[in-house]
Design an enzyme around this catalytic site. Structure first.
Site, PDB file in Angstrom:
ATOM      1  N   ASP A  16      -4.352 -12.916   3.336  1.00 27.21           N
ATOM      2  CA  ASP A  16      -5.669 -12.387   4.034  1.00 27.21           C
ATOM      3  C   ASP A  16      -7.008 -12.692   2.961  1.00 27.21           C
ATOM      4  O   ASP A  16      -8.061 -12.299   3.438  1.00 27.21           O
ATOM      5  CB  ASP A  16      -5.717 -11.078   4.417  1.00 27.21           C
ATOM      6  CG  ASP A  16      -4.751 -10.180   3.445  1.00 27.21           C
ATOM      7  OD1 ASP A  16      -4.589 -10.603   2.240  1.00 27.21           O
ATOM      8  OD2 ASP A  16      -4.396  -9.053   3.629  1.00 27.21           O
TER       9      ASP A  16
ATOM     10  N   HIS B 189      -6.299  -7.386  -0.657  1.00 30.92           N
ATOM     11  CA  HIS B 189      -6.205  -6.028  -0.845  1.00 30.92           C
ATOM     12  C   HIS B 189      -5.649  -5.631  -1.906  1.00 30.92           C
ATOM     13  O   HIS B 189      -4.604  -6.491  -2.341  1.00 30.92           O
ATOM     14  CB  HIS B 189      -5.732  -5.173   0.487  1.00 30.92           C
ATOM     15  CG  HIS B 189      -6.375  -5.503   1.901  1.00 30.92           C
ATOM     16  ND1 HIS B 189      -5.814  -6.090   2.811  1.00 30.92           N
ATOM     17  CD2 HIS B 189      -7.439  -5.001   2.485  1.00 30.92           C
ATOM     18  CE1 HIS B 189      -6.711  -6.337   4.010  1.00 30.92           C
ATOM     19  NE2 HIS B 189      -7.490  -5.363   3.612  1.00 30.92           N
TER      20      HIS B 189
ATOM     21  N   ASP C 126      -2.679 -10.742  -2.171  1.00 28.80           N
ATOM     22  CA  ASP C 126      -3.343 -10.448  -1.134  1.00 28.80           C
ATOM     23  C   ASP C 126      -4.938  -9.882  -1.284  1.00 28.80           C
ATOM     24  O   ASP C 126      -5.149  -9.725  -2.382  1.00 28.80           O
ATOM     25  CB  ASP C 126      -2.410  -9.071  -0.705  1.00 28.80           C
ATOM     26  CG  ASP C 126      -2.797  -8.549   0.676  1.00 28.80           C
ATOM     27  OD1 ASP C 126      -1.856  -8.698   1.697  1.00 28.80           O
ATOM     28  OD2 ASP C 126      -3.885  -8.028   0.923  1.00 28.80           O
TER      29      ASP C 126
ATOM     30  N   HIS D 223       0.974  -1.266   0.052  1.00 30.94           N
ATOM     31  CA  HIS D 223       0.028   0.099  -0.171  1.00 30.94           C
ATOM     32  C   HIS D 223       0.961   1.263  -0.020  1.00 30.94           C
ATOM     33  O   HIS D 223       0.307   2.553  -0.308  1.00 30.94           O
ATOM     34  CB  HIS D 223      -0.922   0.127   1.206  1.00 30.94           C
ATOM     35  CG  HIS D 223      -2.026  -1.332   1.261  1.00 30.94           C
ATOM     36  ND1 HIS D 223      -2.829  -1.334   0.303  1.00 30.94           N
ATOM     37  CD2 HIS D 223      -2.152  -2.160   2.085  1.00 30.94           C
ATOM     38  CE1 HIS D 223      -3.777  -2.390   0.522  1.00 30.94           C
ATOM     39  NE2 HIS D 223      -3.150  -2.518   1.702  1.00 30.94           N
TER      40      HIS D 223
HETATM   41 ZN    ZN Z   1      -3.843  -7.418   2.831  1.00 31.66          ZN
END
Ligand code: ZN
Length: 310
Positions: free
Chosen positions: A247, A165, A163, A126
């Protein structure tokens, strides 16, 4: 050819605070899983400290200065408006993350191993060029890609990110360079809100596979087989870097996808097959998210087992 694992005790000393999901216990769970007899053949290496020069491949000088000056001597320091926190151990931890990823690239470049896994934290995908975000300070996957280019002369580098995200930071850093490929599957709608299908970079060098909440193996594998993997094959990377977050595992308390251990094994084998075609098998994987300790441990084990298999 063997598989290397890079880690360092300093990665346990980054403390985002009580109750924070990105806890040191995550790395404890990963290291414990990789001590099982099935992993005896792994070659362990201590992650070196990354260099400022490596970090500057991706991040701005102003941002690096800011991170260094904000690093607290005691207590906690918030780095963004949300939940990216520095503790006294954070600066060394993130420099070990960068050092691990770059050393892993150097080792596979030198033929010391076919592939490598970086058991490090915090995550990085991120973090954008000039800002921390979503538990991430420096973007070690993106840094490793640009280090690979600077140190080993390869041009076409791919980062593949499973991931839960979207890796907005990696996409942001790769957007304008047609010789950098970023491919991601992720839950959508979800944090951080980027990663729509129409986000394709300057040269279709970005491939996003958004997955509806509740999606499992079938949607994940279909999206990979129909969209991401064909684009990656066409791109023909000279090195594949994996942003390996766990995740999306069915057990994860933050993510809303239903991946099983076998899915992490499957995608790892698919990426290794592509690396065999265009990159002499070279794969470097870096740990990203994963907040169920059990799901993180079993997902990582499945991923590393795949990396080790012939
Ligand atoms: Zn993540």
């Amino acid at each position: 050819m063997s598989t290397l694992v890079y880690s360092h005790p300093a990665c346990l000393a980054h403390e985002p605070g009580p109750g924070h999901p990105e806890s040191p216990q995550r790395l404890v769970a990963v290291l414990k899983a990789l001590q099982a007899p099935a992993f005896e053949a792994l070659q362990w290496r201590e992650a070196p400290l990354g260099t400022r020069e490596q970090v500057l491949h991706v991040h701005t000088e102003d941002y690096v200065d800011q991170v260094e000056s904000l690093a607290p001597q005691s207590g906690y320091q918030l780095l963004d408006a949300g939940d990216t926190v520095m503790s006294p151990g954070t600066l060394e931890a993130v420099m070990r993350c960068v050092g691990a990823a770059c050393a892993a690239v150097d080792a596979v470049a030198a033929g010391e191993a076919r592939n490598a896994f970086c058991a490090t934290r915090p995550c990085g995908h991120h973090a954008e060029t000039d800002r921390a975000m979503g538990f991430c300070v420096y973007n070690q996957a993106a840094i490793a890609a640009l280090h690979a280019r600077a140190a080993h002369g390869w041009r076409r580098i791919a980062v593949i990110d499973f991931d839960v995200h979207h890796g907005n930071g990696t996409q942001h850093s790769f957007w304008r360079d047609p010789d950098l490929f970023y491919g991601s599957s992720h839950q959508s709608p979800f944090y951080p809100g980027t990663g729509a299908r129409h986000e394709i970079g300057v040269a279709h060098n970005i491939v996003n596979v958004p997955l509806r909440p509740g999606s499992g193996s079938e949607s994940f594998r279909a999206g990979m087989q129909q969209e991401l993997l064909p684009a990656l094959r066409k791109f023909a990377p000279e090195l594949i870097i994996i942003s390996a977050g766990f995740d999306a595992h069915a057990l994860d308390p933050l993510g809303g996808l239903n991946f099983q251990d076998e899915d992490f094994h499957w995608i790892t084998r698919e990426l290794m097959a592509q690396a065999q075609e265009s990159a002499h098998g070279r794969v470097v994987s870096v740990l990203e998210g994963g907040y169920s300790l059990d799901g993180l441990a079993s997902g990582t084990a499945a991923h590393v087992r795949a990396l080790m298999s012939p």
